[in-house]
Write an enzyme that holds these catalytic residues in place. Structure first.
Site, short mmCIF file in Angstrom:
data_model
loop_
_atom_site.label_atom_id
_atom_site.label_comp_id
_atom_site.label_asym_id
_atom_site.label_seq_id
_atom_site.Cartn_x
_atom_site.Cartn_y
_atom_site.Cartn_z
N HIS A 166 10.60 -3.13 -3.54
CA HIS A 166 10.71 -4.24 -2.60
C HIS A 166 12.17 -4.46 -2.23
O HIS A 166 13.01 -4.59 -3.11
CB HIS A 166 10.16 -5.53 -3.23
CG HIS A 166 8.76 -5.38 -3.75
ND1 HIS A 166 8.48 -4.72 -4.93
CD2 HIS A 166 7.57 -5.79 -3.25
CE1 HIS A 166 7.16 -4.73 -5.13
NE2 HIS A 166 6.60 -5.37 -4.12
N LYS B 113 3.73 2.00 -3.26
CA LYS B 113 3.86 0.77 -2.47
C LYS B 113 5.31 0.49 -2.14
O LYS B 113 6.18 0.55 -3.01
CB LYS B 113 3.28 -0.43 -3.24
CG LYS B 113 3.48 -1.77 -2.53
CD LYS B 113 3.21 -2.94 -3.46
CE LYS B 113 3.57 -4.26 -2.78
NZ LYS B 113 3.55 -5.40 -3.73
#
Length: 251
Positions: free
Chosen positions: A144, A171
């Site tokens: 992230h 992800k």
């Protein structure tokens, strides 16, 4: 064509986008109150953000809470996530505590998926992935960036690196500073899907301007998006009812 990944009664696969809803709370009572509200909300999978739990440093308390949460969620698949502070989480743990917590969760028989952050020691990542898989638990490997959107090549490199480390579901979530950044994330997702992916991907551009990435996964190649029932866990998350409505229109 990527290989599908099945978790309990759901399947991550090309051309479909599942909806994950975060479960957040500081106390067990708050968490369980929120959990009961999620069961009927229409989510495909629930993510317990354990970094919000006030007793996260007490392993026995975390495992006791996990057992209660598992019961409250009934048949819904459960993703166990400790998000580090450097990647947008609420709490910081030592590396040793981080890996011990995830290992205990994976071995508990109470979770279906764990989240492992990419930017950690490679040997410890590989060992935890092996432990999770031995316990029948799938792995989301994540990164992230709350400050910027990396170059398309860098996004693809990180996703490929996650594959190499054994992630079942790579992800990445990035923050756009311009409309072009949103296009960069979408282009990276599509290129990764078409050229390199051997498994489903999860990608998103955060914030309000990145909202389009949360509803176009079926087109560009993201197999899961995040919606909300109450408190959001990241900027730009959309209420689940609106999210599903828009996704259905676009499909």
């Amino acid at each position: 064509m990527t290989n599908a990944v099945t978790v309990k009664n759901i399947t991550f696969q090309e051309g479909e986008t599942l909806i994950c809803v975060p479960l957040i709370g500081k106390t067990l009572d708050e968490i369980l109150g929120n959990a009961h509200g999620l069961v009927d909300a229409g989510a495909d999978i629930i993510e317990w953000r354990v970094d919000h739990f006030a007793q996260v440093r007490e392993m026995a308390q975390v495992m006791a809470a996990l057992a209660e949460i598992r019961g409250a969620l009934k048949a819904l698949p459960l993703l166990f996530t400790f998000r580090s502070k450097k990647e947008g989480g609420e709490t910081e743990l030592s590396d040793e505590a981080y890996f011990a917590l995830n290992r205990e969760a994976a071995r508990s028989g109470l979770v279906d998926v764990i989240d492992i952050e990419l930017f950690n020691d490679e040997a410890q990542i590989r060992a935890l992935v092996d432990d999770a898989h031995a316990a029948g638990v799938k792995v989301i490997m994540s990164n992230h960036d709350f400050h910027k959107t990396p170059a398309q090549e860098d996004i693809i490199y990180r996703l490929r690196r996650m594959q190499d480390l054994g992630a079942d579901l790579p992800k990445i979530a990035v923050m756009p500073q311009s409309p072009q950044d949103v296009l960069t994330l979408l282009a990276a997702t599509l290129t990764m899907k078409e050229k390199y992916a051997t498994r489903p991907l999860i990608t998103m551009s955060m914030g309000k301007s990145g909202g389009v990435s949360r509803v176009t996964g079926r087109l560009f190649g993201s197999a899961m998006t995040f919606g909300t029932v109450g408190q959001a866990s990241a900027p730009g998350q959309i209420a689940i009812a609106k999210l599903r409505e828009v996704m259905d229109i676009l499909s």
